[in-house]
Write an enzyme that holds these catalytic residues in place. Sequence first.
Site: not given
Length: 341
Positions: A96, A145, A199, A269
């Site tokens: 991202h 995100r 993440e 991520h």
Amino acid sequence: MAATMFHQAIGTLEPRGHIGNSALHQECGSIPMRLMARSLKFGTGPLKREHYGSRKRSCGSIQSSSSSSYQTSECNPLNGNTSKKPSEAALILIRHGESLWNEKNLFTGCVDVPLTKKGVEEAIEAGKRISNIPIDMIYTSSLIRAQMTAMLAMTQHRRKKVPIVMHDENEQAKAWSQIFSEETKKQCIPVVTAWQLNERMYGELQGLNKQETADKYGKEQVHEWRRSYDIPPPNGESLEMCAERAVAYFTQQIEPQLRAGKNVMIAAHGNSLRSIIMYLDKLTSQEVISLELSTGIPMLYIAKEEKYIRRGSPAAPTEAGVYAYTKNLAKYRQKLDEMLH
């Protein structure tokens, strides 16, 4: 002139495989030929591969949630071929773009923070780099995100197919989000969100300023939390723990799509993608801790003939020659050019 250059660029290449029938209404990929290709073997049935944390390992067995049952069309209008089994697929990985907490130098982890203006621009730039690569399915984490990055990237794709988030959390969600037009379905790309691609969870570091944390605990301790393989931050996940869930999801949910010839994009991520790359490139636990991924820079792998071939980052979508990694896909791109112009 551009079409002529492209024709010249692909003329001497040998065929390397049939493009998946599911690459409906899409174009072929941008691949820098100079980058080193690294290949890994598939197995039969569930893919067999050395475990990603050492040279002698087996894949994680953690159970993951099932992905959407949305089916893309199996008909390719460019060649009319519906009988050949697909033997090649593209896998695109995108970290991202910059988030608001990246900008503030805060530990983010699993806190759901959106992109900055710069992050939006990075996502759009990533989309330009992959604007000619066929995409049949998109996987993102459950965090905004990553989802923003995927959606913004797809605004740049030449075919302008619409990414649709699949909601299968319950029967009502499935029913309420159903599409009743088969023609509309053909112009959509299913987007599957999965927490397993999140993440890694930074535990008690989440929301803390990185510099202030280093001053408090010491640079060496913070570096160990951030870059070691198996040492988690307080009440958080280590990279090893993140890899267990991310790689299990990849092998159970995404690899079957690739084997079926579907071209897949994953927007996720730094640590979940490092985990997947560790698996794809057969990196050791020591090698992966030094692997750095830039925000908004796509990476491309080709799944072909029971191998993954790493192609690096598409960098020049306007250069005809970079598309010619197979003769079939080069012709596919050329046909799309003719259709669109």
